[in-house]
Enzyme design. Sequence first.
Site, short mmCIF file in Angstrom:
data_model
loop_
_atom_site.label_atom_id
_atom_site.label_comp_id
_atom_site.label_asym_id
_atom_site.label_seq_id
_atom_site.Cartn_x
_atom_site.Cartn_y
_atom_site.Cartn_z
CG ASP A 11 14.55 6.37 1.37
OD1 ASP A 11 14.25 5.41 1.18
OD2 ASP A 11 14.76 6.70 2.42
CB SER A 12 10.40 5.40 2.81
OG SER A 12 11.58 5.03 3.70
CB CYS A 74 14.26 3.34 -1.47
SG CYS A 74 13.28 2.38 -0.29
CD GLU A 153 12.13 8.83 8.10
OE1 GLU A 153 11.67 9.69 8.21
OE2 GLU A 153 13.07 8.36 7.16
CB CYS A 185 17.76 -0.68 5.11
SG CYS A 185 16.69 0.43 5.41
CG HIS A 187 16.24 4.84 6.73
ND1 HIS A 187 15.59 4.67 5.79
CD2 HIS A 187 15.47 5.84 7.36
CE1 HIS A 187 14.50 5.29 5.80
NE2 HIS A 187 14.54 6.11 6.41
N1 DGL Z 1 15.36 3.40 3.19
C1 DGL Z 1 14.41 2.25 2.64
C2 DGL Z 1 15.49 0.94 2.21
O1 DGL Z 1 16.67 1.13 1.88
C3 DGL Z 1 13.41 2.14 3.23
C4 DGL Z 1 12.93 1.65 4.75
C5 DGL Z 1 11.87 1.81 5.19
O2 DGL Z 1 10.97 2.63 4.68
O3 DGL Z 1 11.17 0.67 5.57
O4 DGL Z 1 14.99 -0.16 2.38
#
Ligand code: DGL
Length: 280
Positions: A11-12, A74, A153, A185, A187
């Site tokens: 993931d990011s 992600c 984050e 997402c 997150h």
């Molecule tokens: N967790 C990620 C997603 O599902 C990335 C969010 C991001 O880095 O902007 O899209």
Amino acid sequence: MVDQNPIGIFDSGVGGLSIWREIVRQAPQEDTIYVADQAHVPYGGRSLEEVRQFSEAITCFLLDQGTKIIVIACNTASAAALYSLRRAFSSVPFVGMEPAVKPAVERSRSGVVAVIATEATFQGELFASLLERYAQDVEVITQICPGLVGAVEAGALDAPETERLLLDCLMPLVEARVDQLVLGCTHYPFLQPAIESLIGEGATVIDPAPAVARQTGRVLAQRGAEANRERVGRHVFFTSGDAPAFERAIDCLVPRSGERRDVREVHWRGPHLEARLALR
Ligand code: DGL
């Protein structure tokens, strides 16, 4: 047959931990290697081409560590790179994320559902094809939530500023009488309690993590690549950001339950990702 090689997950940043924890809950015998590209988080406002390049380099890194499957934990990276990664690494099984539009549409009674995700996720071919396949008779509202990834984050799950961001993002959905809200997402599941309390009882929140973990298990079973069920998995986390901060974030978002965790740094060298110490 058994295969003791690890599952690769990326993931990011910390968001993919919402997928990781479900994979570990369903398959505690599996080893995992997780990459968080915190040098580049957030991915959501970047171009699909840039995210595709990061995803390809992370995939190469994970394959060098001997991973037997790659879970793109992600939505943004899946939107940017799932199809091209499958083409480029045709012998490797990939499990990608796609917003859960299908179950949302099936369960909706009001006829209005919403997906909250990043800008890049909505731009990809993957999302367009989901709408084409499943959203014929139901209205699907797409909503971006600027700042939310950064709040997760930063570990600011209960901060007043995060609540304000959530209110801005969710109130239009309440007014539109949405009855299914898809977390598009990875997150966002860490904010699920706050999201549920703001959106109220009229709407169900859909977190795709259990389904993604089940799909990972199915793919491993089909390939005879599951680890021996008697063992307990070992977990290695790499970040292209700061390892001590990432370790604190992991322990805060997913408290330990006796499993072994090891957190290390990885660095971008031009377009490639390199670990300072080889894993094995
Ligand atoms: N967790 C990620 C997603 O599902 C990335 C969010 C991001 O880095 O902007 O899209």
